[in-house]
Design an enzyme around this catalytic site. Structure first.
Site, PDB file in Angstrom:
ATOM      1  N   TYR A 149     -35.202  16.268 -15.984  1.00  0.00           N
ATOM      2  CA  TYR A 149     -34.924  15.776 -14.457  1.00  0.00           C
ATOM      3  C   TYR A 149     -34.350  16.737 -13.553  1.00  0.00           C
ATOM      4  O   TYR A 149     -35.060  16.719 -12.276  1.00  0.00           O
ATOM      5  CB  TYR A 149     -34.534  14.396 -14.725  1.00  0.00           C
ATOM      6  CG  TYR A 149     -34.192  13.959 -12.888  1.00  0.00           C
ATOM      7  CD1 TYR A 149     -35.527  13.056 -12.792  1.00  0.00           C
ATOM      8  CD2 TYR A 149     -33.463  14.561 -12.776  1.00  0.00           C
ATOM      9  CE1 TYR A 149     -35.350  12.161 -10.916  1.00  0.00           C
ATOM     10  CE2 TYR A 149     -33.488  14.095 -11.111  1.00  0.00           C
ATOM     11  CZ  TYR A 149     -34.093  12.887 -10.218  1.00  0.00           C
ATOM     12  OH  TYR A 149     -33.764  11.971  -9.210  1.00  0.00           O
TER      13      TYR A 149
ATOM     14  N   SER B 117     -27.223 -15.135   9.481  1.00  0.00           N
ATOM     15  CA  SER B 117     -27.135 -15.463   8.398  1.00  0.00           C
ATOM     16  C   SER B 117     -27.390 -17.079   7.630  1.00  0.00           C
ATOM     17  O   SER B 117     -28.717 -16.995   7.689  1.00  0.00           O
ATOM     18  CB  SER B 117     -25.627 -15.574   8.652  1.00  0.00           C
ATOM     19  OG  SER B 117     -24.712 -17.014   9.358  1.00  0.00           O
TER      20      SER B 117
ATOM     21  N   LYS C   4     -27.855 -15.650  -4.871  1.00  0.00           N
ATOM     22  CA  LYS C   4     -27.685 -15.090  -3.891  1.00  0.00           C
ATOM     23  C   LYS C   4     -26.435 -14.040  -4.384  1.00  0.00           C
ATOM     24  O   LYS C   4     -25.213 -14.123  -4.444  1.00  0.00           O
ATOM     25  CB  LYS C   4     -26.447 -16.256  -2.493  1.00  0.00           C
ATOM     26  CG  LYS C   4     -25.669 -16.231  -1.365  1.00  0.00           C
ATOM     27  CD  LYS C   4     -25.299 -16.784  -1.087  1.00  0.00           C
ATOM     28  CE  LYS C   4     -24.789 -16.775   0.817  1.00  0.00           C
ATOM     29  NZ  LYS C   4     -23.898 -15.452   1.038  1.00  0.00           N
TER      30      LYS C   4
ATOM     31  N   CYS D 152      19.792  -9.253  -0.328  1.00  0.00           N
ATOM     32  CA  CYS D 152      18.002  -8.013   0.255  1.00  0.00           C
ATOM     33  C   CYS D 152      17.841  -7.713  -1.296  1.00  0.00           C
ATOM     34  O   CYS D 152      18.756  -6.970  -2.324  1.00  0.00           O
ATOM     35  CB  CYS D 152      17.708  -7.727   1.340  1.00  0.00           C
ATOM     36  SG  CYS D 152      16.628  -7.019   1.456  1.00  0.00           S
TER      37      CYS D 152
ATOM     38  N   CYS E  39      17.645  -3.488   0.707  1.00  0.00           N
ATOM     39  CA  CYS E  39      19.381  -3.027   0.690  1.00  0.00           C
ATOM     40  C   CYS E  39      20.140  -3.635   1.061  1.00  0.00           C
ATOM     41  O   CYS E  39      21.162  -3.140   0.722  1.00  0.00           O
ATOM     42  CB  CYS E  39      19.097  -2.950   2.739  1.00  0.00           C
ATOM     43  SG  CYS E  39      19.435  -4.491   3.293  1.00  0.00           S
TER      44      CYS E  39
ATOM     45  N   CYS F  97      16.636 -11.101   4.986  1.00  0.00           N
ATOM     46  CA  CYS F  97      17.583 -10.473   4.732  1.00  0.00           C
ATOM     47  C   CYS F  97      17.922 -10.007   6.637  1.00  0.00           C
ATOM     48  O   CYS F  97      16.984 -10.056   7.218  1.00  0.00           O
ATOM     49  CB  CYS F  97      16.887  -8.849   4.756  1.00  0.00           C
ATOM     50  SG  CYS F  97      17.459  -7.809   5.064  1.00  0.00           S
TER      51      CYS F  97
ATOM     52  N   CYS G  99      17.019  -2.656   7.576  1.00  0.00           N
ATOM     53  CA  CYS G  99      16.229  -2.916   5.826  1.00  0.00           C
ATOM     54  C   CYS G  99      15.463  -1.413   5.863  1.00  0.00           C
ATOM     55  O   CYS G  99      14.420  -1.920   6.343  1.00  0.00           O
ATOM     56  CB  CYS G  99      16.328  -3.649   5.568  1.00  0.00           C
ATOM     57  SG  CYS G  99      15.212  -4.018   4.257  1.00  0.00           S
TER      58      CYS G  99
END
Ligand code: IVH
Length: 676
Positions: free
Chosen positions: A39, A85, A116, A407, A410, A425, A430
């Site tokens: 090919y 659709s 489908k 947090c 931070c 927080c 932060c």
């Protein structure tokens, strides 16, 4: 004696035939008769000939499948027969109701059932048997011309042989095998790119590439299942349409089967559902169609969907897995969301391993703990969710989730305000919040800055170059070039995208600021009403509440936001950068016929021709004197002649004067022509 060009031309056409045949055997029949090496050598020889004699290159040559120049952006095409659709059915009851509606008009119809496919809908237009363009569905009326990319898909014939109508639009789905999706996602993850959520997204992402070479590198396939514009009656039945497609070398939609009754359709659905796991492609249901084309035409369509077909959707899949962790993740507003991390499971074509548990109360309501066996599914087929805990599988070793007091990013204190479901927080600077805020600002709906993604924002914030949204506008090329995976070309592009975003307008900037409770829609209304940021910042809660959709909470949130010194500084910095903080007065939307071309023909009953033309123009449309495939619709009165014939031939919608006037009185309804 033949000259060299003549000999080359003959050789090229022979090679094309052989290569087409080899492609067909390989990609359609799945049974190659020649080796890859053979090919490749034929292919190379053909490229050689076409390079030596460019005049011999034909648009349908197999060499045209790969490569091609990347286009700047896709052009659009208008469908003369819109791509509709389908309505949905979820159980036998829905199907029975569909059957009753159908049988009122077509009592003796036969049905077909077929897979489908969950890929990307495509329209291929052949003129005199040659593929002239291919497009995505777009909004159903206009799609994107993605011909170069489609030409890389080997199961799309570039030329149809035999008895072919002058104009034929073949519709179907482009998609990739699940295993190809996995391969692609592994490759993406190794390059730190976000994986595709499912085969549908991956197919769409691959077809909407600007560089056809990228499309070519993905193993996409095309399945034919429907017909668009056709210059002649193509077949009597859906089954006949698919048979003819097969004759041209297309792969047609799988699991196609006829059924005499809706009960028989139901049996077919059950069988498909039983073995859908073994099916290598993503499928999300079964489409039931009236087989006879004449009856399909009689049944017609509403503005969105045909009355002769319906999609049965498979119920959402569920799977069992084990929760390994519940991580607190900090969002843009500082809200800490518990994120469930579980053993990966495969659901509806993608692998999931995380799901948001939303907030502390939801965790309590579900009663989920680390170590629990749970049932998960994809809500709306996209977003993963934990459905329930399997309490019978508890061992006593499970540990509950505790909302952190600090947090996790931070270390600042966290706080759950009274009346709120969220723990936050308390540090506005932060880094986790800053990153999310910047990503929100740059997102498509807001400032729309392409190229500002997770990884880059993470680096820019972590290195301290960007501390707020406004810092984006002071980035230099040097700043960007210091980041990982950043070349000169990409940096230039990102800076130019940032520059263009300055003109996004007040409403986008406003929704991008991330003011609590101010989304896209309210930002638009607020911007339209206050016109510029100074008016807005000076407004009281009472003045804000005059705007439609702005209530007590929203107006309070806006006032509080602009009271904060750091937010006022942010606005000033944006102003200094040259970001437009006012709303340009846009022209009014041009009316229900915006972008449409209308042809008037025959003698109308109540309107003179001049009045009708003025009506079209006043409603934003254009009047044209001749019918073409670009015509949106034709208004036909008495004694209409050749224009009406032409419209019918091209499948252009024909309206009576009454229907035309009704259309103008319902601006939101999109009109769609019938199938043929
Ligand atoms: S026929 C007028 N057949 O489903 C009817 N659609 O939910 C046109 N789809 O936009 C569609 N498999 O992209 C048809 N076997 C099938 C299909 C199929 C998938 C898609 C198609 C359509 C969507 C509607």
């Amino acid at each position: 004696m033949k000259d060299a060009r003549q000999r080359a031309s003959e050789e090229a056409s022979e090679l094309r035939k052989k290569l087409d045949r080899a492609n067909h055997q390989y990609y359609v029949l799945d049974s190659p008769e020649i080796s890859d090496a053979e090919y490749d050598s034929m292919f190379r020889r053909l490229v050689e000939i076409e390079t030596e004699f460019p005049g011999l290159a034909t648009p349908d040559s197999p060499t045209q499948r790969v490569g091609g120049k990347p286009s700047e952006k896709f052009e659009t095409v208008t469908f003369s027969v819109p791509m509709l659709s389908l309505g949905n059915a979820f159980d036998l009851e829905d199907l029975t109701a569909f059957d009753q509606r159908v049988r009122k008009i077509a009592p003796d119809c036969t049905y077909t059932t077929e897979m489908k496919l969950d890929g990307l809908a495509i329209n291929l237009r052949y003129e005199k048997g040659v593929l002239v363009w291919g497009a995505t569905r777009g909004d159903g009326n206009t799609g994107e011309n993605v011909t170069s990319n489609l030409k890389t898909i080997k199961s799309i014939p570039l030329r149809l042989d035999g008895d072919v109508p002058d104009i034929l639009e073949v519709r179907g789905e482009v998609l990739m095998k699940e295993e190809e999706l996995e391969r692609l996602n592994q490759e993406r993850e190794s390059m730190e790119m976000a994986p595709f959520a499912n085969a549908r997204n991956a197919s769409a992402g691959s077809i909407r590439q600007l560089d056809p070479k990228i499309t070519a590198s993905r193993k996409l396939e095309f399945f034919a299942y429907h017909i668009g514009e056709c210059s002649e009656r193509f077949a009597e039945t859906q089954t006949g349409i698919l048979e003819r497609y097969k004759g041209y070398g297309f792969v047609v939609v799988p699991e196609h089967k006829r059924a005499k009754s809706i009960r028989e359709c139901w049996d077919n659905i059950q069988k498909i559902q039983e073995h859908k796991e073994n099916y290598p492609y993503g499928a999300d249901g079964v489409v039931i169609k009236v087989d006879e084309v004449a009856l399909q035409q009689e049944l017609g369509a509403t503005s969105h969907e045909p009355r002769w077909a319906i999609a049965f959707k498979f119920p959402p899949e569920e799977a069992e897995t084990i929760i390994r962790d519940i991580l607190p993740s900090v969002g843009r507003t500082g809200a800490i969301t518990p994120l469930a991390v579980f053993d990966p499971v495969r659901l509806e074509g993608s692998t999931i391993s995380r799901a948001s548990l939303h907030n502390e109360d939801e965790v309590k309501k579900l009663g989920v703990m680390v170590g629990d066996h749970v049932v998960v599914r994809k809500a709306g087929s996209v977003i993963p969710e934990v459905v329930k805990v399997i309490e019978s599988k508890r061992t006593g070793q499970e540990t509950p989730f505790v909302m952190p007091k600090h947090c996790p990013v931070c270390g600042a204190d966290t706080l759950r305000e009274e009346g709120s479901a969220f723990t936050r927080c308390t540090n506005a600077s932060c880094p986790a919040q800053v990153k999310e805020r910047i990503l929100h600002f740059a997102s498509r709906d807001n400032a729309n800055i392409d190229g500002i993604g997770d990884a880059l924002v993470g680096q820019l914030v972590d290195s301290g170059i960007v501390k707020s949204i406004a810092d984006l506008y002071f980035l230099t090329k040097e700043n960007l070039l210091k980041q990982e995976r950043m070349g000169d070309k990409l940096a230039t592009k990102i800076l130019s995208n940032i520059e263009s975003s300055k003109k996004a307008g007040l409403s986008r900037i406003l929704s991008g600021l991330g003011i609590m409770m101010v989304g896209k829609v309210s930002a638009r209304a607020i911007a339209a009403s206050f016109k510029n940021i100074d008016n807005l910042m000076g407004a009281s809660e009472d003045e804000l509440r005059i705007v439609e959709g702005v209530g007590e909470k929203v107006s309070h949130s806006i006032v509080v936001f602009f009271e904060q010194e750091q937010n006022r500084e942010l606005v000033e910095k944006l102003r200094k950068a040259g970001v437009v903080l006012s709303e340009e007065v846009k022209e009014q939307p041009a009316g229900p016929l915006a972008g449409q071309t209308v042809v008037l023909t025959g003698v109308l009953e109540s309107l003179t021709r001049g009045e009708a033309e003025k009506l079209v123009e006043d409603n934003g449309g254009k009047v044209s004197s001749s019918v073409s495939k670009k015509t949106s619709f034709v208004v036909a009165g008495a004694d209409a002649g050749s224009k009406l014939d032409k419209a019918r031939e091209l499948g252009v919608r024909v309206l009576t004067e009454k229907e035309f006037l009704e259309l103008l009185s319902q601006p939101s309804t999109r009109q769609t022509p019938s199938l043929f």
